[in-house]
Design an enzyme around this catalytic site. Structure first.
Site, PDB file in Angstrom:
ATOM      1  N   ARG A 225       0.858  -1.135   0.121  1.00 41.83           N
ATOM      2  CA  ARG A 225      -0.063  -0.049   0.090  1.00 41.83           C
ATOM      3  C   ARG A 225       0.985   1.305   0.030  1.00 41.83           C
ATOM      4  NH1 ARG A 225      -3.682  -2.543  -1.497  1.00 41.83           N
ATOM      5  NH2 ARG A 225      -5.760  -3.101  -0.442  1.00 41.83           N
ATOM      6  N   HIS A 273      -2.016   0.926  -9.746  1.00 40.01           N
ATOM      7  CA  HIS A 273      -2.268  -0.169  -8.759  1.00 40.01           C
ATOM      8  C   HIS A 273      -2.926  -1.192  -9.596  1.00 40.01           C
ATOM      9  CE1 HIS A 273      -4.473  -0.891  -4.579  1.00 40.01           C
ATOM     10  NE2 HIS A 273      -4.377  -1.932  -5.190  1.00 40.01           N
TER      11      HIS A 273
HETATM   12  P1  NDP Z   1      -1.841 -12.023   3.900  1.00 43.91           P
HETATM   13  O1  NDP Z   1      -2.712 -12.004   5.160  1.00 43.91           O
HETATM   14  O2  NDP Z   1      -1.862 -13.578   3.371  1.00 43.91           O
HETATM   15  O3  NDP Z   1      -0.321 -11.889   4.319  1.00 43.91           O
HETATM   16  C1  NDP Z   1       0.254 -10.929   5.046  1.00 43.91           C
HETATM   17  C2  NDP Z   1       1.690 -11.216   5.454  1.00 43.91           C
HETATM   18  O4  NDP Z   1       2.024  -9.970   6.063  1.00 43.91           O
HETATM   19  C3  NDP Z   1       1.660 -12.320   6.396  1.00 43.91           C
HETATM   20  O5  NDP Z   1       2.934 -13.136   6.240  1.00 43.91           O
HETATM   21  C4  NDP Z   1       1.958 -11.652   7.756  1.00 43.91           C
HETATM   22  O6  NDP Z   1       2.429 -12.276   8.689  1.00 43.91           O
HETATM   23  C5  NDP Z   1       2.652 -10.565   7.448  1.00 43.91           C
HETATM   24  N1  NDP Z   1       2.539  -9.233   8.483  1.00 43.91           N
HETATM   25  C6  NDP Z   1       1.359  -8.630   8.660  1.00 43.91           C
HETATM   26  N2  NDP Z   1       1.822  -7.621   9.660  1.00 43.91           N
HETATM   27  C7  NDP Z   1       3.094  -7.824  10.068  1.00 43.91           C
HETATM   28  C8  NDP Z   1       3.932  -6.933  10.592  1.00 43.91           C
HETATM   29  N3  NDP Z   1       3.659  -6.315  11.596  1.00 43.91           N
HETATM   30  N4  NDP Z   1       5.078  -7.462  10.846  1.00 43.91           N
HETATM   31  C9  NDP Z   1       5.597  -8.504  10.011  1.00 43.91           C
HETATM   32  N5  NDP Z   1       5.056  -9.366   9.021  1.00 43.91           N
HETATM   33  C10 NDP Z   1       3.473  -8.820   9.100  1.00 43.91           C
HETATM   34  O7  NDP Z   1      -2.037 -10.919   2.848  1.00 43.91           O
HETATM   35  P2  NDP Z   1      -1.978 -11.182   1.180  1.00 43.91           P
HETATM   36  O8  NDP Z   1      -0.661 -11.830   0.949  1.00 43.91           O
HETATM   37  O9  NDP Z   1      -3.064 -11.658   0.525  1.00 43.91           O
HETATM   38  O10 NDP Z   1      -1.861  -9.597   0.817  1.00 43.91           O
HETATM   39  C11 NDP Z   1      -1.001  -8.660   1.198  1.00 43.91           C
HETATM   40  C12 NDP Z   1      -1.465  -7.219   0.942  1.00 43.91           C
HETATM   41  O11 NDP Z   1      -1.050  -7.115  -0.519  1.00 43.91           O
HETATM   42  C13 NDP Z   1      -2.683  -6.669   0.890  1.00 43.91           C
HETATM   43  O12 NDP Z   1      -3.077  -6.444   2.301  1.00 43.91           O
HETATM   44  C14 NDP Z   1      -2.697  -5.858   0.035  1.00 43.91           C
HETATM   45  O13 NDP Z   1      -2.437  -4.283   0.695  1.00 43.91           O
HETATM   46  C15 NDP Z   1      -1.601  -6.007  -1.003  1.00 43.91           C
HETATM   47  N6  NDP Z   1      -2.216  -6.307  -2.037  1.00 43.91           N
HETATM   48  C16 NDP Z   1      -1.953  -5.446  -3.384  1.00 43.91           C
HETATM   49  C17 NDP Z   1      -2.491  -5.543  -4.538  1.00 43.91           C
HETATM   50  C18 NDP Z   1      -2.072  -4.695  -5.578  1.00 43.91           C
HETATM   51  O14 NDP Z   1      -2.523  -4.919  -6.804  1.00 43.91           O
HETATM   52  N7  NDP Z   1      -0.799  -3.866  -5.619  1.00 43.91           N
HETATM   53  C19 NDP Z   1      -3.299  -6.934  -4.962  1.00 43.91           C
HETATM   54  C20 NDP Z   1      -3.462  -7.696  -3.840  1.00 43.91           C
HETATM   55  C21 NDP Z   1      -2.812  -7.284  -2.495  1.00 43.91           C
HETATM   56  P3  NDP Z   1       2.047 -13.733   9.339  1.00 43.91           P
HETATM   57  O15 NDP Z   1       2.355 -14.725   8.238  1.00 43.91           O
HETATM   58  O16 NDP Z   1       3.018 -13.943  10.363  1.00 43.91           O
HETATM   59  O17 NDP Z   1       0.750 -13.252   9.879  1.00 43.91           O
HETATM   60  C1  OXD Z   2      -6.285  -5.905  -3.001  1.00 40.01           C
HETATM   61  C2  OXD Z   2      -5.665  -4.856  -3.987  1.00 40.01           C
HETATM   62  O1  OXD Z   2      -6.024  -5.630  -1.829  1.00 40.01           O
HETATM   63  O2  OXD Z   2      -6.081  -5.026  -5.240  1.00 40.01           O
HETATM   64  O3  OXD Z   2      -6.526  -6.889  -3.248  1.00 40.01           O
HETATM   65  O4  OXD Z   2      -5.022  -3.950  -3.627  1.00 40.01           O
END
Ligand code: NDP
Ligand code: OXD
Length: 310
Positions: A225, A273
């Site tokens: 983000r 995005h």
């Molecule tokens: P998940 O919930 O599957 O994964 C999140 C990961 O971040 C986990 O490994 C989690 O750790 C880790 N995490 C969260 N908080 C912390 C912290 N404070 N310190 C260390 N590690 C942390 O989410 P997704 O992978 O599905 O998606 C991630 C993000 O990608 C979305 O929230 C969105 O913002 C972004 N996104 C962007 C898109 C784009 O087009 N640009 C499209 C899709 C997503 P743990 O495994 O230990 O819980």
């Molecule tokens: C999502 C994105 O979070 O598109 O799915 O950014």
């Protein structure tokens, strides 16, 4: 059972609502009408919905998010602390994220950017061969997106590490866990790929202090983000040369304002995005399956842990 549908994915809601209605025949879907009355919906299917949705539809039992990130929902007034939020898990996004990260990494490490410039001057000039040891990759967030990114890049024989809250045991990926290992993770990383969710803990994590810990001539790929990145810090570190380049898909303000310095920066590549789009068919199929499970009282995956914010 009434379901309100409010999504910014498409201006036309019909191609979403029609198939959803067919897959969840026991419910009645209604598209959000900003001038219409409250419908008393029990469920909502949303993506970046209008700001007053939770104030107007105040009887929601659960919210189904048509995306992976749920940060935008937490900003809306009227969202109750105990309303479950269910997010998309992968739904065709992880492979796109891996493609995006691979493109950014390969463009930098295989010097395709240099060859683009050379082609303009018609110079036949092979650049030095790649040494992958000089391109250690660090993936922040090892969830659905990060794990796929890390595995894909490791399959090209780059040294890859992941940083997350609780770690996982993906073969061939070095694991770093929690704040106490952040410094060690950053110190061994040259190409930093951010796939974290936006939470109070991760906001501003791509700061001068943290970015300075990266190896020299680092490259930043931000697909998490916009609010993860302190934009002024990135610009200053690009100027100082500590950061060699950045590939950015997400921004504090979207659309990125016309006069934003990122647009014209020679070492920033940006996209609007689109790193991993919510694909309509996959999203509909997954959300319908989750709603049907909810209606049958079966357990769901992808339920956001409200205490963690993702
Ligand atoms: P998940 O919930 O599957 O994964 C999140 C990961 O971040 C986990 O490994 C989690 O750790 C880790 N995490 C969260 N908080 C912390 C912290 N404070 N310190 C260390 N590690 C942390 O989410 P997704 O992978 O599905 O998606 C991630 C993000 O990608 C979305 O929230 C969105 O913002 C972004 N996104 C962007 C898109 C784009 O087009 N640009 C499209 C899709 C997503 P743990 O495994 O230990 O819980
Ligand atoms: C999502 C994105 O979070 O598109 O799915 O950014």
């Amino acid at each position: 059972m009434k379901i309100i549908f409010a999504s910014a994915h498409d201006t036309d809601s019909e191609p979403w609502i029609k198939p959803l209605q067919a897959l969840v025949p026991t419910a009645e879907f209604q598209n959000w009408d900003e001038h219409g009355p409250t419908i008393g919906a029990q469920l909502a299917v949303v993506w970046n919905p209008p700001a007053d949705i939770f104030l107007r539809e105040s009887k929601l039992e659960a919210i189904f998010n048509l995306g992976a990130g749920v940060d935008a929902l937490f900003r809306l007034p009227g969202l109750k602390d105990d309303t479950p939020i269910v997010r998309l898990e992968d739904a065709g996004m992880a492979v796109q994220m891996a493609e995006y990260a691979a493109y950014a990494l390969l463009r930098a490490s295989r010097q395709f950017d240099a060859y683009e410039a050379l082609q303009n001057t018609q110079f036949w000039t092979p650049q030095p061969d790649i040494d992958r040891r000089k391109w250690p990759v660090g993936v922040m967030g090892m969830g659905v997106m990060g794990a796929r990114v890390a595995q894909t890049l490791a399959s090209f024989n780059y040294p890859v590490a992941g940083w997350s809250r609780s770690g996982n045991d993906l073969p061939g990926i070095a694991q770093f866990v929690g704040r106490h290992q952040l410094s060690a993770f950053l110190g061994r990383t040259r190409v930093l790929i951010n796939t974290l969710p936006l939470t109070d803990e991760t906001r501003g994590i791509l700061s001068r202090q943290n970015l300075l810990e990266l190896q020299p001539h680092a490259h930043i790929v931000n697909v998490g983000r916009g609010e993860h990145l302190i934009e002024e810090d990135l610009l200053a570190l690009l100027d100082s040369g500590h950061i060699q380049g950045a590939t950015l898909d997400v921004f504090r303000q979207e659309p990125l304002p016309q006069d934003h310095p990122f647009w014209r920066h020679p070492r920033i590549t940006l996209t609007p995005h689109v790193a991993a789009a919510s694909l309509r068919e996959e999203s509909i199929e997954q959300v319908a399956e989750k709603i049907n499970r909810y209606l049958r009282g079966e357990p769901l995956t992808g339920v956001v842990a409200r205490s963690k914010g993702y």
